[in-house]
Design an enzyme around this catalytic site. Sequence first.
Site, PDB file in Angstrom:
ATOM      1  N   PHE A   1      96.923   4.187 -90.791  1.00 32.45           N
ATOM      2  CA  PHE A   1      97.522   2.841 -90.754  1.00 32.45           C
ATOM      3  C   PHE A   1      96.440   1.772 -90.949  1.00 32.45           C
ATOM      4  O   PHE A   1      96.649   0.771 -91.632  1.00 32.45           O
ATOM      5  CB  PHE A   1      98.262   2.624 -89.426  1.00 32.45           C
ATOM      6  CG  PHE A   1      99.331   3.660 -89.187  1.00 32.45           C
ATOM      7  CD1 PHE A   1     100.524   3.614 -89.891  1.00 32.45           C
ATOM      8  CD2 PHE A   1      99.140   4.700 -88.285  1.00 32.45           C
ATOM      9  CE1 PHE A   1     101.506   4.571 -89.702  1.00 32.45           C
ATOM     10  CE2 PHE A   1     100.112   5.663 -88.079  1.00 32.45           C
ATOM     11  CZ  PHE A   1     101.302   5.599 -88.791  1.00 32.45           C
ATOM     12  N   CYS A   2      95.282   2.016 -90.346  1.00 32.58           N
ATOM     13  CA  CYS A   2      94.160   1.077 -90.524  1.00 32.58           C
ATOM     14  C   CYS A   2      93.704   1.081 -91.981  1.00 32.58           C
ATOM     15  O   CYS A   2      93.347   0.035 -92.543  1.00 32.58           O
ATOM     16  CB  CYS A   2      92.987   1.467 -89.622  1.00 32.58           C
ATOM     17  SG  CYS A   2      93.438   1.557 -87.884  1.00 32.58           S
TER      18      CYS A   2
ATOM     19  N   TYR B   1      90.412   2.470 -86.018  1.00 26.79           N
ATOM     20  CA  TYR B   1      89.711   3.750 -86.036  1.00 26.79           C
ATOM     21  C   TYR B   1      89.402   3.976 -87.509  1.00 26.79           C
ATOM     22  O   TYR B   1      90.290   3.856 -88.346  1.00 26.79           O
ATOM     23  CB  TYR B   1      90.590   4.906 -85.561  1.00 26.79           C
ATOM     24  CG  TYR B   1      91.167   4.804 -84.178  1.00 26.79           C
ATOM     25  CD1 TYR B   1      90.490   4.170 -83.140  1.00 26.79           C
ATOM     26  CD2 TYR B   1      92.394   5.386 -83.903  1.00 26.79           C
ATOM     27  CE1 TYR B   1      91.044   4.124 -81.864  1.00 26.79           C
ATOM     28  CE2 TYR B   1      92.950   5.347 -82.647  1.00 26.79           C
ATOM     29  CZ  TYR B   1      92.273   4.715 -81.623  1.00 26.79           C
ATOM     30  OH  TYR B   1      92.825   4.667 -80.380  1.00 26.79           O
TER      31      TYR B   1
ATOM     32  N   CYS C   1      91.942   6.188 -89.186  1.00 27.97           N
ATOM     33  CA  CYS C   1      93.389   6.009 -88.975  1.00 27.97           C
ATOM     34  C   CYS C   1      94.095   5.638 -90.284  1.00 27.97           C
ATOM     35  O   CYS C   1      93.692   4.696 -90.972  1.00 27.97           O
ATOM     36  CB  CYS C   1      93.579   4.909 -87.927  1.00 27.97           C
ATOM     37  SG  CYS C   1      95.174   4.093 -87.957  1.00 27.97           S
TER      38      CYS C   1
HETATM   39  N1  LIG Z   1     103.333   1.567 -86.617  1.00 36.03           N
HETATM   40  C1  LIG Z   1     101.929   1.356 -86.331  1.00 36.03           C
HETATM   41  C2  LIG Z   1     101.345   2.701 -85.906  1.00 36.03           C
HETATM   42  C3  LIG Z   1      99.927   2.522 -85.433  1.00 36.03           C
HETATM   43  C4  LIG Z   1      99.433   3.788 -84.753  1.00 36.03           C
HETATM   44  O1  LIG Z   1     100.195   4.664 -84.363  1.00 36.03           O
HETATM   45  N2  LIG Z   1      98.130   3.850 -84.594  1.00 36.03           N
HETATM   46  C5  LIG Z   1      97.544   4.942 -83.895  1.00 36.03           C
HETATM   47  C6  LIG Z   1      96.243   5.338 -84.553  1.00 36.03           C
HETATM   48  S1  LIG Z   1      96.501   6.135 -86.118  1.00 36.03           S
HETATM   49  C7  LIG Z   1      97.229   4.518 -82.489  1.00 36.03           C
HETATM   50  O2  LIG Z   1      96.607   3.504 -82.277  1.00 36.03           O
HETATM   51  N3  LIG Z   1      97.701   5.293 -81.520  1.00 36.03           N
HETATM   52  C8  LIG Z   1      97.502   5.010 -80.126  1.00 36.03           C
HETATM   53  C9  LIG Z   1      96.291   5.613 -79.532  1.00 36.03           C
HETATM   54  O3  LIG Z   1      95.369   5.992 -80.230  1.00 36.03           O
HETATM   55  O4  LIG Z   1      96.252   5.698 -78.329  1.00 36.03           O
HETATM   56  C10 LIG Z   1     101.226   0.803 -87.560  1.00 36.03           C
HETATM   57  O5  LIG Z   1     101.742   0.988 -88.685  1.00 36.03           O
HETATM   58  O6  LIG Z   1     100.196   0.128 -87.412  1.00 36.03           O
END
Ligand SMILES: N[C@@H](CCC(=O)N[C@@H](CS)C(=O)NCC(=O)O)C(=O)O
Length: 331
Positions: free
Chosen positions: A111-112, A106, A109
């Site tokens: 993390f991204c 995203y 995001c």
């Molecule tokens: N621990 C993971 C957390 C990743 C995360 O929580 N990503 C969120 C977006 S910021 C996500 O994809 N959430 C699930 C969703 O959107 O349904 C990391 O560091 O990559």
Amino acid sequence: MKSVSGLAAIVRAIEGRAVVSAAAKATQHRFLQAALYSSISSAKSRCFSLDGLADHFGHSTRSAAHGVGGTMPFSVAASSLAEDVQAKEPPCSKKFLPNDVVLYQYEACPFCNKVKAFLDYYDIPYKVVEVNPISKKEIKWSDYKKVPILVVDGEQMVDSSVIIDKLFQKIHPEISLDSVPDKDEDRKWRGWVDNHLVHVLSPNIYRSPSEALESFDYITTHGNFSLTERIIAKYTGAAAMYFVSKKLKKKHNITDERVALYEAAETWVDALKGREFLGGCKPNLADLAVFGVLRPIRHLKSGRDMVEHTHIGDWYTRLESSVGESCRIKA
Ligand SMILES: N[C@@H](CCC(=O)N[C@@H](CS)C(=O)NCC(=O)O)C(=O)O
């Protein structure tokens, strides 16, 4: 169908019924990608020093390139930095030459954005596939249901910190992550980013109706939404996240979100202990992680306030210069 239920959950959340429901939590999570990304147009400073972790994690004297209270014009700061701070890793060409790197993300995001900061810093070209946060059809092929997902020459990597560790090892196969100088400090602050800093961001970017709208304007403009989703998501998403962010504040024991953001920024500046970067003369992985999660909010009101009211601006400008331009290539 999923998109309808996702948007319905937002509407329910606005009505105050769904913020505690599982559906709204899922929707909330999807929209919590929402730290916002600003395009960075920075001069790209190159690192002329040799690689090696002692160097990478080493300490340095302070550069003369600091602005005063973050007020030095960026162009001046950048040119000083190019001369005084050799903070950019050399291109990876000699060490790690992937043919095809694809980031499922995203745009907003945090993390991204951590992963992108790493790829940009190491000059690793990557394609981006923007995932629709509601249907997630772009990552249906994967068992992992979150972003970021990075595919490097066919190898799937998930979880931002794990991805970064794996890439770092590919770039520096000679270095064990367990035996680096300042490993504990680097780990500690990377953990702080994941466990504290990211939780401070959402209550800030959705703090008021106008800030929530500013955030969703960005998300819906840059994210992967259909036209209908975009229109609905901008207003319902902003309204929902305004309320949800109040819940998040409670959940993470935040009394005043701006104070928490300023405290986090000053905590980070204190951690630098007068060094250019936590990594010394060059950013380390913790520097890149903090920068990565802050970059999306930098030009929103919360990010502008943060730079205006704290001492983080000089460090941020140095990171912006070191990370340089995006290595994103057209898919
Ligand atoms: N621990 C993971 C957390 C990743 C995360 O929580 N990503 C969120 C977006 S910021 C996500 O994809 N959430 C699930 C969703 O959107 O349904 C990391 O560091 O990559």
